[in-house]
Enzyme design. Structure first.
Site, PDB file in Angstrom:
ATOM      1  N   HIS A 139      47.203 155.263 -36.744  1.00  0.00           N
ATOM      2  CA  HIS A 139      46.075 156.647 -36.659  1.00  0.00           C
ATOM      3  C   HIS A 139      45.267 156.358 -35.838  1.00  0.00           C
ATOM      4  O   HIS A 139      44.144 155.002 -35.541  1.00  0.00           O
ATOM      5  CB  HIS A 139      45.611 156.939 -38.295  1.00  0.00           C
ATOM      6  N   SER A 195      60.098 156.400 -46.171  1.00  0.00           N
ATOM      7  CA  SER A 195      59.206 157.659 -45.681  1.00  0.00           C
ATOM      8  C   SER A 195      60.464 158.557 -46.231  1.00  0.00           C
ATOM      9  O   SER A 195      61.166 159.113 -46.335  1.00  0.00           O
ATOM     10  CB  SER A 195      59.203 157.341 -43.805  1.00  0.00           C
TER      11      SER A 195
END
Length: 576
Positions: A279, A483
């Site tokens: 991120h 995920s």
């Protein structure tokens, strides 16, 4: 009362009383809107700029205001009547107090037998099951322009510009949000929630300024709730509460900023290692704190390249290592192998006091503990801090998060502030006490079993989306094993991307499957994508000359083509 005297079952009575209560509440709410609108118009016509304390405004809307008070009082009486009557009915008939599985009522959220179900209290979600197909009206759009929402400096500006009232603007904004929320696919926010029971607390300025464990002189706080939230996450990640410290943040980014700040304070000359697909807040922290940082390349599925990480650590053994471990990357949802990274540190003979590990678990740290046979994220291992987002998997109307770390590290930044009569240990000074309540409420209502059911549902729906895209459309897409982020080739039609709010990176896009993304929504998404492909075609791999960043590495979509070793399903065809 006549209904109660009949022999109707408890379930039937409950349905009838619920309908009556909702109608009364609806009348009261509409009456209040009429009153506010009339009051605003009158005040402006008398140059009061909408002042609710104008003496003249009392003659307008008096009847409506009395109506509102009367209906709201009736609503409360109906609730009391139902509570008393239902209790008597149970006692007279000898029925066991059981829950109703066949009707969604507001009493549902207080039924503790429902704990452990997916989003058990989200029964008034107006967008979770239906997609708003009609576009926003021209009238509503006109009320949301920059000019329409501009704040006038003087009362006469309202008349000069023929301004809309606040009520009109907010009603249009509500319609806008309903439509956007119904087709929210690209960003990891759980929109299936209902916190109606907390709405009254918005009247209070709840501020948890200072350290959550050291009360200040400011009495309007929610510290006891914040400590309960931190205690929950301490147990979730197997941390010793006596040796663990944390606080509720404004978002996952603040958690990263705090965790990396502590790392720098523990190792002022350390080097920050993080993958290129981390991120952006991780490298933002490095810039803010003027830290040396190394961006490590990634494997095709998005995990950090462990061989290159080992090489970099070996080349810089003279300096402490600060490692950011991604528990779900932003675009591909990849989870770095924490155990493998710890193994690398051990093989290089880097002692514990020479490395610091921060785990960025914005979304998947709330999912990983509930995946059967998944890797363990635990403070029983030599990690130092974890950052989690609260508004993503749990669901919350405002961004929030949790920062968790070892208490010994916090001592390095702790300062007593006389003005607060508390300790400064957080990034922010004033801290939102409202978000603490929402997190606490969500955790209390869901419990561990409820969160796990949400996770299982999301994993199942992500697999369903992957299968539908590959078997029906034949497009390139991938899904990591741990995920719910489905990565696919970027659609050619910008209007389609904006309608479904897809997050894009160069020539790929992704859908993050959250509890509010249902099978019917997925079916509609696939159907509309099929129509879009027929009209606009499919995207070819970007060449270096057309990429925004000059790079010799393949584009993200090219990596999807060339990497069939992870997450593929069904038959994939290449675009012409």
């Amino acid at each position: 009362q006549q209904i109660i005297k009949t022999n109707y079952s408890h379930t039937r009575i409950k349905i009838i009383m619920y309908t009556l209560n909702r109608k009364v509440f609806s009348y009261a709410k509409n009456g209040m809107r009429m009153f506010r609108s009339q009051r605003e118009s009158f005040c402006r016509s008398n140059n009061h700029l909408g002042s609710s304390r104008s003496n003249s405004s009392s003659v307008i809307g008096t009847h409506n205001y009395s109506f509102v008070q009367q209906k709201q009082q009736q609503y409360k009486e109906q609730q009391l009547l139902f509570s008393s009557a239902a209790t008597n009915t149970y006692e007279e008939e000898g029925e066991e107090k059981t829950s109703d599985n066949d009707n969604n009522t507001e009493f549902f959220k207080d039924d503790r037998t429902k704990f452990g179900t997916p989003s058990p209290w989200a029964v008034f979600d107006s967008w979770s099951n239906e997609v708003a197909s009609d576009p926003l009206s021209i009238e509503d759009q006109s009320r949301l322009t920059d000019e329409a929402v501009k704040i006038p400096l003087y009362a006469e500006d309202f008349h000069k510009n023929n301004a809309f009232t606040e009520t009109e603007i907010l009603n249009s904004y509500d319609q806008f949000l309903k439509r956007k929320s119904s087709v929210h696919f690209g960003y990891p926010y759980n929109l299936s929630y209902d916190h109606e029971e907390l709405h009254d607390f918005m009247r209070y300025s709840i501020n948890n300024l200072g350290d959550p464990f050291v009360p200040s002189n400011y009495g309007v706080h929610s510290r006891q709730f914040e400590c309960a939230v931190i205690d929950f996450f301490s147990h979730l990640f197997k941390a010793d509460p006596k040796e663990t410290w944390g606080y509720v943040t404004t978002c996952g980014t603040e958690g990263n900023l705090h965790g990396i700040l502590l790392a720098r304070e523990c190792h002022p000359d350390g080097i920050l290692y993080s993958s290129r697909e981390s991120h952006y807040s991780v490298f933002k922290a490095a810039r803010y704190y003027r830290m040396d940082a190394k961006s490590i390349p990634t494997l095709p599925m998005g995990e950090i390249d462990y061989d290159i990480l080992e090489q970099e650590l070996s080349n810089n053994k003279d300096r402490p290592a600060i490692i950011n471990v991604n528990i779900g990357t932003t675009v591909k949802g990849a989870v770095d192998d924490l155990d493998r990274i710890l193994g690398i540190l051990k093989s290089l003979n880097i002692p514990r006091e020479r490395y610091h590990i921060h785990c960025d678990g914005a979304l998947f740290a709330m999912m990983l503990p509930f995946i059967d046979n998944g890797p363990e994220l635990s403070f029983q291992k030599p990690i130092d801090s974890i950052s989690v987002s609260g508004h993503k998997m749990l669901g919350c109307p405002m961004p929030c998060g949790i920062a968790l770390t070892r208490k010994e590290h916090v001592k390095k930044v702790e300062q007593h502030i006389d003005y607060l009569n508390s300790v400064d240990t957080t990034i922010m000074g004033s801290r939102n006490g409202q978000s603490v309540l929402y997190l606490w409420y969500s955790l209390r209502k869901k419990s561990l079993a409820g969160i796990k059911n949400d996770v299982v549902l999301c994993m199942k729906m992500a697999r369903y989306l992957l299968d539908e895209l590959t078997t029906k459309l034949g497009i390139v897409c991938r899904l990591n094993d741990l995920s719910t982020t489905v990565v696919l080739e970027r659609p050619m039609e910008d209007d389609f991307i904006k309608r479904w709010q897809l997050a894009c990176e160069e020539d790929i896009a992704h859908v993050v499957v959250m509890p509010n993304i249902t099978k019917s929504k997925i079916d509609l998404f696939v159907k509309e994508l099929s129509v879009s492909i027929r009209k606009h075609g499919r995207r070819s791999k970007l060449k270096n000359s057309r990429r925004k960043t000059a790079s010799s590495s393949p584009s993200p979509l090219e990596q999807l083509y060339d990497s069939s070793s992870w997450g593929s399903s069904g038959k994939i065809t290449m675009p012409k």
